[in-house]
Design an enzyme around this catalytic site. Structure first.
Site, PDB file in Angstrom:
ATOM      1  CG  ASP A   8      -0.243   0.161   2.645  1.00  0.00           C
ATOM      2  OD1 ASP A   8       0.839   0.330   2.470  1.00  0.00           O
ATOM      3  OD2 ASP A   8      -1.262   0.176   3.601  1.00  0.00           O
ATOM      4  CB  CYS A  65       0.589  -2.591   4.874  1.00  0.00           C
ATOM      5  SG  CYS A  65       0.214  -3.616   6.193  1.00  0.00           S
ATOM      6  CG  HIS A  98      10.340 -23.763  13.423  1.00  0.00           C
ATOM      7  ND1 HIS A  98      10.310 -23.346  14.955  1.00  0.00           N
ATOM      8  CD2 HIS A  98      11.487 -24.246  13.024  1.00  0.00           C
ATOM      9  CE1 HIS A  98      11.713 -24.003  15.244  1.00  0.00           C
ATOM     10  NE2 HIS A  98      12.416 -24.393  14.301  1.00  0.00           N
TER      11      HIS A  98
END
Length: 144
Positions: A8, A65, A98
């Site tokens: 954004d 963002c 993980h």
């Protein structure tokens, strides 16, 4: 390797630097982000990245963002997407090892650019460990 990237207005400068960094390393990048500082709605730029990952059109996604939270929440609505909100290299490494994260969500207002480039490299270079972690990942999707 192909990377999909979206951002954004808060992530324009970081996206530009990450894009150049990735291209200098030979990655193919699909840019779904805005290129202006005009206020926009992050889902409009995150959904295309998550779609690319969900449909296996790219290897990984990167979303940016202000806080990373909204973008991360949006991406994780997609099936097969494991977006990880990360603010340092150590968390990025664990998210790959993980959780087999396939989208990196970057909080532009809470990270330094040099840190972000290290995070991106760690994200793309760290392998998933599999094993006991795969069994946990298999439990993530909701079944109705």
């Amino acid at each position: 390797m192909t990377i999909s990237i979206g951002n954004d207005h808060a992530g324009v400068d970081y996206k530009s630097a990450v894009l150049k960094h990735l291209e200098s390393k030979g990655y193919v990048v699909k840019n779904h982000g805005t290129n202006t500082l005009d206020s926009v709605d992050y889902p409009d730029f995150v959904h295309p990245v998550a779609n690319d990952v969900e449909q296996n059109k790219v290897d990984f996604g990167i979303i940016i963002c202000g806080s990373g939270n909204g973008a991360n929440m949006t991406a994780n609505k997609h099936q097969g997407v494991r977006s990880a909100l990360c603010w340092n290299k150590e968390i990025v490494t664990l998210a790959r090892q993980h959780n087999n994260a396939n989208i990196l969500s970057i909080p532009a207002r809470f990270t330094a650019l040099s840190q972000v480039l290290d995070m991106v490299d760690a994200f793309l270079e760290t392998p998933f460990e599999g094993g006991r972690h795969q069994a946990r990942i298999n439990k993530i999707p909701m079944s109705c």
